[in-house]
Design a protein around this motif. Structure first.
Motif, PDB file in Angstrom:
ATOM      1  N   GLY A 477       0.782  -1.217   0.000  1.00 43.58           N
ATOM      2  CA  GLY A 477       0.000   0.000   0.000  1.00 43.58           C
ATOM      3  C   GLY A 477       0.817   1.273   0.000  1.00 43.58           C
ATOM      4  N   ASN A 478       2.124   1.173   0.203  1.00 40.76           N
ATOM      5  CA  ASN A 478       2.986   2.349   0.217  1.00 40.76           C
ATOM      6  C   ASN A 478       3.311   2.752  -1.223  1.00 40.76           C
ATOM      7  OD1 ASN A 478       5.007   4.288   0.609  1.00 40.76           O
ATOM      8  ND2 ASN A 478       5.754   3.262   2.436  1.00 40.76           N
ATOM      9  N   PRO A 479       3.159   4.022  -1.596  1.00 41.62           N
ATOM     10  CA  PRO A 479       3.443   4.425  -2.976  1.00 41.62           C
ATOM     11  C   PRO A 479       4.926   4.379  -3.326  1.00 41.62           C
ATOM     12  CG  PRO A 479       2.924   6.340  -1.621  1.00 41.62           C
ATOM     13  CD  PRO A 479       2.611   5.136  -0.792  1.00 41.62           C
ATOM     14  N   LEU A 480       5.793   4.346  -2.326  1.00 50.33           N
ATOM     15  CA  LEU A 480       7.233   4.336  -2.571  1.00 50.33           C
ATOM     16  C   LEU A 480       7.791   2.935  -2.397  1.00 50.33           C
ATOM     17  CD1 LEU A 480       8.295   7.586  -0.671  1.00 50.33           C
ATOM     18  CD2 LEU A 480       7.889   7.319  -3.117  1.00 50.33           C
ATOM     19  N   THR A 481       8.487   2.414  -3.410  1.00 48.58           N
ATOM     20  CA  THR A 481       9.145   1.110  -3.338  1.00 48.58           C
ATOM     21  C   THR A 481      10.500   1.209  -4.003  1.00 48.58           C
ATOM     22  OG1 THR A 481       8.095   0.389  -5.405  1.00 48.58           O
ATOM     23  CG2 THR A 481       6.986  -0.211  -3.334  1.00 48.58           C
ATOM     24  N   LEU A 482      11.341   0.200  -3.756  1.00 46.55           N
ATOM     25  CA  LEU A 482      12.676   0.159  -4.348  1.00 46.55           C
ATOM     26  C   LEU A 482      12.806  -1.109  -5.182  1.00 46.55           C
ATOM     27  CD1 LEU A 482      15.596   1.316  -4.450  1.00 46.55           C
ATOM     28  CD2 LEU A 482      16.125  -0.181  -2.517  1.00 46.55           C
ATOM     29  N   ARG A 483      13.291  -0.966  -6.409  1.00 48.55           N
ATOM     30  CA  ARG A 483      13.473  -2.098  -7.309  1.00 48.55           C
ATOM     31  C   ARG A 483      14.932  -2.167  -7.736  1.00 48.55           C
ATOM     32  NH1 ARG A 483       9.456  -4.658 -10.871  1.00 48.55           N
ATOM     33  NH2 ARG A 483      10.541  -6.078 -12.297  1.00 48.55           N
ATOM     34  N   ILE A 484      15.605  -3.243  -7.386  1.00 56.11           N
ATOM     35  CA  ILE A 484      17.002  -3.446  -7.768  1.00 56.11           C
ATOM     36  C   ILE A 484      17.027  -4.328  -9.013  1.00 56.11           C
ATOM     37  CG2 ILE A 484      19.245  -4.292  -7.027  1.00 56.11           C
ATOM     38  CD1 ILE A 484      18.382  -3.843  -4.154  1.00 56.11           C
ATOM     39  N   GLU A 485      17.391  -3.741 -10.164  1.00 58.76           N
ATOM     40  CA  GLU A 485      17.412  -4.459 -11.431  1.00 58.76           C
ATOM     41  C   GLU A 485      18.848  -4.853 -11.781  1.00 58.76           C
ATOM     42  OE1 GLU A 485      15.520  -1.903 -14.224  1.00 58.76           O
ATOM     43  OE2 GLU A 485      13.670  -1.719 -13.050  1.00 58.76           O
ATOM     44  N   ASN A 486      19.002  -5.507 -12.902  1.00 55.67           N
ATOM     45  CA  ASN A 486      20.335  -5.998 -13.297  1.00 55.67           C
ATOM     46  C   ASN A 486      21.309  -4.857 -13.568  1.00 55.67           C
ATOM     47  OD1 ASN A 486      22.252  -8.007 -14.058  1.00 55.67           O
ATOM     48  ND2 ASN A 486      21.840  -7.529 -16.206  1.00 55.67           N
ATOM     49  N   ASP A 487      20.828  -3.732 -14.144  1.00 57.56           N
ATOM     50  CA  ASP A 487      21.735  -2.651 -14.525  1.00 57.56           C
ATOM     51  C   ASP A 487      21.405  -1.317 -13.860  1.00 57.56           C
ATOM     52  OD1 ASP A 487      19.341  -2.319 -15.772  1.00 57.56           O
ATOM     53  OD2 ASP A 487      20.192  -1.708 -17.721  1.00 57.56           O
ATOM     54  N   ARG A 488      20.430  -1.290 -12.959  1.00 52.60           N
ATOM     55  CA  ARG A 488      20.100  -0.035 -12.300  1.00 52.60           C
ATOM     56  C   ARG A 488      19.364  -0.300 -10.977  1.00 52.60           C
ATOM     57  NH1 ARG A 488      15.628   3.287 -15.607  1.00 52.60           N
ATOM     58  NH2 ARG A 488      17.132   2.992 -17.317  1.00 52.60           N
ATOM     59  N   ILE A 489      19.406   0.725 -10.115  1.00 54.20           N
ATOM     60  CA  ILE A 489      18.607   0.716  -8.884  1.00 54.20           C
ATOM     61  C   ILE A 489      17.526   1.766  -9.050  1.00 54.20           C
ATOM     62  CG2 ILE A 489      18.611   1.092  -6.384  1.00 54.20           C
ATOM     63  CD1 ILE A 489      21.523   0.285  -6.339  1.00 54.20           C
ATOM     64  N   ASN A 490      16.254   1.329  -9.018  1.00 54.14           N
ATOM     65  CA  ASN A 490      15.129   2.173  -9.368  1.00 54.14           C
ATOM     66  C   ASN A 490      14.323   2.562  -8.139  1.00 54.14           C
ATOM     67  OD1 ASN A 490      13.842   3.439 -11.523  1.00 54.14           O
ATOM     68  ND2 ASN A 490      13.761   1.531 -12.702  1.00 54.14           N
ATOM     69  N   PHE A 491      14.047   3.866  -7.977  1.00 50.80           N
ATOM     70  CA  PHE A 491      13.152   4.349  -6.931  1.00 50.80           C
ATOM     71  C   PHE A 491      11.784   4.574  -7.571  1.00 50.80           C
ATOM     72  CE2 PHE A 491      17.432   5.499  -5.737  1.00 50.80           C
ATOM     73  CZ  PHE A 491      17.484   5.208  -4.384  1.00 50.80           C
ATOM     74  N   MET A 492      10.801   3.783  -7.138  1.00 51.67           N
ATOM     75  CA  MET A 492       9.480   3.801  -7.762  1.00 51.67           C
ATOM     76  C   MET A 492       8.497   4.605  -6.913  1.00 51.67           C
ATOM     77  SD  MET A 492      10.313   1.827 -10.302  1.00 51.67           S
ATOM     78  CE  MET A 492       8.727   1.493 -11.060  1.00 51.67           C
ATOM     79  N   GLU A 493       7.681   5.395  -7.579  1.00 47.95           N
ATOM     80  CA  GLU A 493       6.625   6.147  -6.909  1.00 47.95           C
ATOM     81  C   GLU A 493       5.332   5.941  -7.695  1.00 47.95           C
ATOM     82  OE1 GLU A 493       5.598  10.661  -5.283  1.00 47.95           O
ATOM     83  OE2 GLU A 493       7.556  10.213  -6.170  1.00 47.95           O
ATOM     84  N   ASN A 494       4.364   5.254  -7.033  1.00 51.32           N
ATOM     85  CA  ASN A 494       3.084   4.922  -7.674  1.00 51.32           C
ATOM     86  C   ASN A 494       3.294   4.149  -8.979  1.00 51.32           C
ATOM     87  OD1 ASN A 494       1.442   6.211  -5.693  1.00 51.32           O
ATOM     88  ND2 ASN A 494       1.909   8.197  -6.631  1.00 51.32           N
ATOM     89  N   GLY A 495       4.281   3.248  -8.961  1.00 55.49           N
ATOM     90  CA  GLY A 495       4.523   2.376 -10.102  1.00 55.49           C
ATOM     91  C   GLY A 495       5.418   2.964 -11.164  1.00 55.49           C
ATOM     92  N   ALA A 496       5.738   4.266 -11.070  1.00 55.32           N
ATOM     93  CA  ALA A 496       6.583   4.913 -12.075  1.00 55.32           C
ATOM     94  C   ALA A 496       7.942   5.250 -11.475  1.00 55.32           C
ATOM     95  CB  ALA A 496       5.916   6.183 -12.600  1.00 55.32           C
ATOM     96  N   SER A 497       8.987   5.231 -12.297  1.00 54.06           N
ATOM     97  CA  SER A 497      10.331   5.530 -11.832  1.00 54.06           C
ATOM     98  C   SER A 497      10.479   7.034 -11.599  1.00 54.06           C
ATOM     99  CB  SER A 497      11.371   5.060 -12.847  1.00 54.06           C
ATOM    100  OG  SER A 497      12.673   5.405 -12.422  1.00 54.06           O
ATOM    101  N   SER A 498      10.887   7.412 -10.368  1.00 53.18           N
ATOM    102  CA  SER A 498      11.101   8.830 -10.064  1.00 53.18           C
ATOM    103  C   SER A 498      12.579   9.171  -9.992  1.00 53.18           C
ATOM    104  CB  SER A 498      10.439   9.196  -8.731  1.00 53.18           C
ATOM    105  OG  SER A 498      10.962   8.402  -7.679  1.00 53.18           O
TER     106      SER A 498
END
Length: 539
Positions: A477-498
């Motif tokens: 339920g939190n709009p902020l999540t962290l996604r660690i991918e193969n070539d980048r570290i992504n900060f997600m906000e409401n499903g979109a990369s911020s």
């Protein structure tokens, strides 16, 4: 949040990593100086800068001053950590000496002011006190007080022996406008809004019955009788000429407890009628047994409840059904662990004399009753403080689509087995496409303490997921999540990369620097005038 200062220089702040301490505790008790101890590691910027007996140490809880005193017993351990022990402000009265005096006629406040005045003349400004409210009075008909000393005593010895022991009351320190005030109060009438309630924050309870000061016959003795030259003799003023008997007796008390005689001295009383009044008060105080109740409780203000913290010298509502207690009781001591808020506790006590237990006739019987009471209270207290049943489970489920491992721990109301109070659960789910770790916590909390038994419920789910080689971190339920991918570290906000890190570079939709921005050897730095300068900061 606790913070410690030495001469206004920061020693400890839990939000600043460099200003850490490895241990810290505070113990306060009424009419004592109190003790603050803490250990400073060698990498603390304030290490070694505290001056023995000179530095003024202060401890704050947010903006509330909890302790002010001085360091008097430093110790260096094997790892060169600086272990500091501090004594509170009342210990400053050990630094001054009161000359011999003979104070025969006057009120308590005037004598108290004179003692503090002599102290202030001998010490530095930071150890001086201003006399505030004085509500303690003498027990004579005129209210006058007689005190004398032929010795050179410390101010603290005078305050303890000539005031507290003879007149009772409490010393209370206040800090206003950079000054320290000392009140001498007959009673403390400060009321706190946090209750001690059985099954909620009561830790321990003890009820003791004692006959140590029991008496049914009193022999009051006044001042020494003087001879023709005005010198003291070996005889004391008695009630013989006034009543025909030197004793004061209570018939009902003698029938209940037997004849138990006690001598009480009143060296300051020179009139027989005043001695009779004092003796009657002594007899009333001595009749009956003493019941003392001591309680320990946890401070709920540090556990997220919206109540004021426990404060030394305040009365708080106490409700302990096992002991039949429903009244306000005085906090007499505090014990605080600065680094472990969950262990903070208080001790409060109340003593009452009662003539109701007529069936008790001997001291030996009283000891037996006391022993039985303590055992009963010990058993009842264990029931009161552990009212939940712990249930732990683990299981692994296999299916064609997934393998699911679950470990859980639940606490249920001991009296209502189906009422879940709290549960913690960790689930690991493995599928063909990835692994998901879910951490779930469910908790039932009482919404209010003062008379409201309604509950609120909270359920928090956090997860770690492995999907297609990526790692996802977040709370459900939190709009902020962290996604660690193969070539980048992504900060997600409401499903979109911020924002994201990639190839040693950081990309963001928007950016803001709170203080300054540095580029290699140069930096943008704000000036006090409000302008911005771009300057070289490294040679």
């Amino acid at each position: 949040m606790y913070r410690i200062y030495s001469d206004n220089e920061l020693i400890y702040d839990p939000l600043l990593h460099e200003y850490m301490i490895t241990e810290g505790s505070l113990k306060l008790e009424l009419n004592t100086s109190g003790i603050l101890t803490f250990t400073i590691p060698k990498d603390n910027p304030s290490y070694g800068r505290i001056k023995l007996m000179k530095s003024i140490i202060t401890l704050y809880d947010d903006d509330r001053l909890l302790f002010r005193g001085r360091a008097y017993a430093p110790t260096i351990d094997l790892f060169c950590n600086d272990e500091i022990e501090c004594e509170g402000e009342l210990a400053f009265f050990n630094d001054s000496i009161q000359p011999p005096f003979n104070y025969e006629v006057g009120d308590v406040k005037t004598l108290f002011q004179n003692v503090i005045k002599i102290h202030n003349a001998e010490v530095s400004e930071d150890k001086r006190f201003i006399v505030g409210d004085v509500t303690v009075t003498n027990d004579t008909a005129t209210g006058n007080i007689v005190r004398s000393s032929t010795q050179y005593l410390s101010t603290w010895e005078i305050l303890r022996e000539k005031f507290i022991k003879l007149l009772g009351g409490y010393f209370r320190l206040r800090h206003e406008g950079g000054k320290t005030y000392i009140d001498y109060l007959k009673d403390l009438n400060f009321i706190g809004n946090q209750e001690i309630t059985q099954c909620i924050n009561l830790i321990d309870a003890k009820k003791e019955v004692s006959s140590d000061n029991l008496a049914t016959v009193i022999i009051p003795l006044g001042a020494r009788v003087k001879n023709e030259d005005g010198e003291d003799t070996d005889e004391y003023l008695t009630l013989k000429k006034l009543t025909g008997n030197i004793r004061i007796e209570d018939k009902n008390g003698i029938e209940t407890y037997g004849r138990i005689t006690k001598v009480v001295h009143h060296d300051h009383i020179t009139d027989a009628s005043n001695l009779l009044k004092a003796g009657q008060r002594d007899l009333a105080d001595a009749l009956g047994v003493t019941t003392t109740i001591t309680l320990s409780a946890a401070d709920l203000s540090k556990a997220g409840y919206k109540v004021s913290p426990f404060s030394l010298g305040t009365y708080i509502p106490v409700k302990v059904s096992n002991l039949g207690i429903d009244k306000k009781m005085l906090i007499k001591s505090l014990s605080i662990d600065l680094l472990n808020l969950g262990s903070n506790s208080i001790t409060i006590g109340s003593s009452d004399r009662s003539f109701a237990q007529e069936q008790i006739n001997t001291k030996e019987t009283l000891k037996t009753v006391n022993s039985n009471l303590q055992e009963s209270i010990k058993t009842s207290s264990s029931i009161a403080t552990v009212r939940a049943v712990r249930e732990a489970n683990s299981n692994i489920n296999h299916s064609a689509e997934q393998i699911r491992s679950e470990v859980s721990e639940g606490y249920y109301n001991k009296e209502k087995a189906d009422e879940l109070l709290e549960s913690i659960r960790t689930i690991i789910t493995q599928t063909a496409s990835g692994i998901e770790l879910t951490f779930n916590q469910y908790k039932s909390e009482q919404a209010k303490i003062n008379g409201d038994t309604s509950n609120r419920f909270a359920e928090i789910t956090k997860y770690i997921r492995f999907v297609d080689g990526d790692i996802l971190l977040g709370e459900e339920g939190n709009p902020l999540t962290l996604r660690i991918e193969n070539d980048r570290i992504n900060f997600m906000e409401n499903g979109a990369s911020s924002a994201y890190w990639q190839n040693r570079k950081f990309y963001a939709v928007d950016g803001e620097f709170i203080n300054s921005l540095r580029l290699g050897k140069f930096a943008f730095i704000p000036r006090t005038t409000g302008n911005l300068s771009f300057t070289k900061v490294v040679d």
